[in-house]
Design a protein around this motif. Structure first.
Motif, short mmCIF file in Angstrom:
data_model
loop_
_atom_site.label_atom_id
_atom_site.label_comp_id
_atom_site.label_asym_id
_atom_site.label_seq_id
_atom_site.Cartn_x
_atom_site.Cartn_y
_atom_site.Cartn_z
N HIS A 1 1.08 -7.61 7.76
CA HIS A 1 -0.06 -6.76 7.42
C HIS A 1 0.48 -5.66 6.52
N LEU A 2 -0.25 -5.33 5.49
CA LEU A 2 0.14 -4.31 4.52
C LEU A 2 -0.85 -3.17 4.58
N TYR A 3 -0.33 -1.94 4.56
CA TYR A 3 -1.19 -0.76 4.62
C TYR A 3 -0.77 0.25 3.56
N LEU A 4 -1.74 0.92 2.98
CA LEU A 4 -1.51 2.09 2.14
C LEU A 4 -2.30 3.21 2.76
N ASP A 5 -1.61 4.22 3.23
CA ASP A 5 -2.24 5.36 3.90
C ASP A 5 -3.10 4.91 5.08
N GLY A 6 -2.65 3.91 5.80
CA GLY A 6 -3.33 3.45 6.99
C GLY A 6 -4.47 2.48 6.75
N ALA A 7 -4.77 2.20 5.48
CA ALA A 7 -5.87 1.28 5.16
C ALA A 7 -5.29 0.02 4.50
N ASN A 8 -5.94 -1.10 4.73
CA ASN A 8 -5.52 -2.36 4.16
C ASN A 8 -6.06 -2.46 2.73
N GLY B 1 -4.57 3.04 -10.04
CA GLY B 1 -5.56 4.09 -9.83
C GLY B 1 -5.26 4.97 -8.64
N LEU B 2 -3.99 5.07 -8.25
CA LEU B 2 -3.62 5.91 -7.11
C LEU B 2 -3.81 7.39 -7.46
N SER B 3 -4.19 8.15 -6.48
CA SER B 3 -4.39 9.59 -6.69
C SER B 3 -3.07 10.33 -6.54
N ASN B 4 -2.98 11.51 -7.17
CA ASN B 4 -1.80 12.34 -7.04
C ASN B 4 -1.59 12.74 -5.59
N GLY B 5 -0.33 12.88 -5.23
CA GLY B 5 0.00 13.34 -3.88
C GLY B 5 0.78 12.30 -3.10
N PRO B 6 1.03 12.60 -1.83
CA PRO B 6 1.84 11.69 -1.00
C PRO B 6 1.03 10.49 -0.52
N HIS B 7 1.72 9.36 -0.43
CA HIS B 7 1.12 8.13 0.08
C HIS B 7 2.17 7.41 0.93
N ILE B 8 1.70 6.68 1.94
CA ILE B 8 2.62 5.92 2.80
C ILE B 8 2.29 4.44 2.70
N VAL B 9 3.30 3.65 2.37
CA VAL B 9 3.20 2.19 2.33
C VAL B 9 3.86 1.69 3.61
N ARG B 10 3.18 0.79 4.31
CA ARG B 10 3.73 0.25 5.56
C ARG B 10 3.44 -1.24 5.62
N ILE B 11 4.45 -2.02 6.00
CA ILE B 11 4.25 -3.43 6.27
C ILE B 11 4.76 -3.72 7.67
N VAL B 12 4.05 -4.58 8.38
CA VAL B 12 4.43 -4.92 9.75
C VAL B 12 4.15 -6.40 9.98
N PRO C 1 8.75 -6.68 13.47
CA PRO C 1 9.40 -5.53 12.84
C PRO C 1 8.50 -4.96 11.75
N GLU C 2 8.81 -3.73 11.33
CA GLU C 2 8.03 -3.10 10.28
C GLU C 2 8.94 -2.29 9.37
N ALA C 3 8.40 -1.94 8.22
CA ALA C 3 9.12 -1.11 7.25
C ALA C 3 8.09 -0.22 6.57
N SER C 4 8.51 0.97 6.17
CA SER C 4 7.59 1.87 5.49
C SER C 4 8.33 2.75 4.51
N ALA C 5 7.58 3.35 3.60
CA ALA C 5 8.12 4.28 2.62
C ALA C 5 7.05 5.31 2.29
N LYS C 6 7.49 6.54 2.14
CA LYS C 6 6.59 7.61 1.70
C LYS C 6 6.90 7.86 0.23
N VAL C 7 5.87 7.77 -0.61
CA VAL C 7 6.03 7.99 -2.04
C VAL C 7 5.12 9.12 -2.48
N THR C 8 5.42 9.69 -3.63
CA THR C 8 4.58 10.74 -4.20
C THR C 8 4.11 10.29 -5.57
N VAL C 9 2.80 10.34 -5.78
CA VAL C 9 2.22 9.99 -7.08
C VAL C 9 2.07 11.29 -7.87
#
Length: 130
Positions: free
Chosen positions: A61-68, A81-92, A103-111
């Motif tokens: 399952h893939l999530y960006l900021d908690g949404a699929n 079309g990502l907005s400025n600011g922090p975003h979290i990508v998560r896969i589980v 298992p899962e993995a995630s990363a916090k990125v800034t646009v």
């Protein structure tokens, strides 16, 4: 004594099956190839992952900021079309019932540098000519 033995056997069977699920989940692997934690990106992001299924763990399952953002096919997905600011990508990793048991993995990125959202202007009023 018969009910006690049945309860004990049922409990052991449940523990065995749960143990197998945990074991499979531990053998499955999920790696977030990109983006990396702490990356600063523009309004376009390519998410790449590596996934090794095992046992009941058969998809992610893939999530960006908690949404699929959509079903993750293959090993990558491009989001724009990502907005400025922090975003979290998560896969589980998940099983066929979509239970996230692996298992899962995630990363916090800034646009940065994304275009500011535009506000549509109201339609011009037509004047009546007499």
């Amino acid at each position: 004594m018969g009910k006690s033995m049945t309860s004990m056997m049922t409990g052991l069977a449940v523990m065995f099956v749960a143990g197998l699920s945990v074991g499979w989940a531990q053998q499955a692997t999920v790696t977030l190839v990109s983006p990396k934690d702490g990356d600063v990106i523009g309004s376009r992001m390519v998410i790449q992952w590596e996934f090794k299924p095992a046992g009941e763990v058969n998809h992610i399952h893939l999530y960006l900021d908690g949404a699929n953002p959509g079903p993750p096919f293959g090993t990558s997905m491009e989001l724009t079309g990502l907005s400025n600011g922090p975003h979290i990508v998560r896969i589980v990793a998940a099983n066929p019932r979509h239970q996230e048991i692996g298992p899962e993995a995630s990363a916090k990125v800034t646009v940065q540098g994304a275009a500011a959202p535009t506000t549509p202007l109201p339609a011009p009023r037509r004047s009546r000519a007499y």
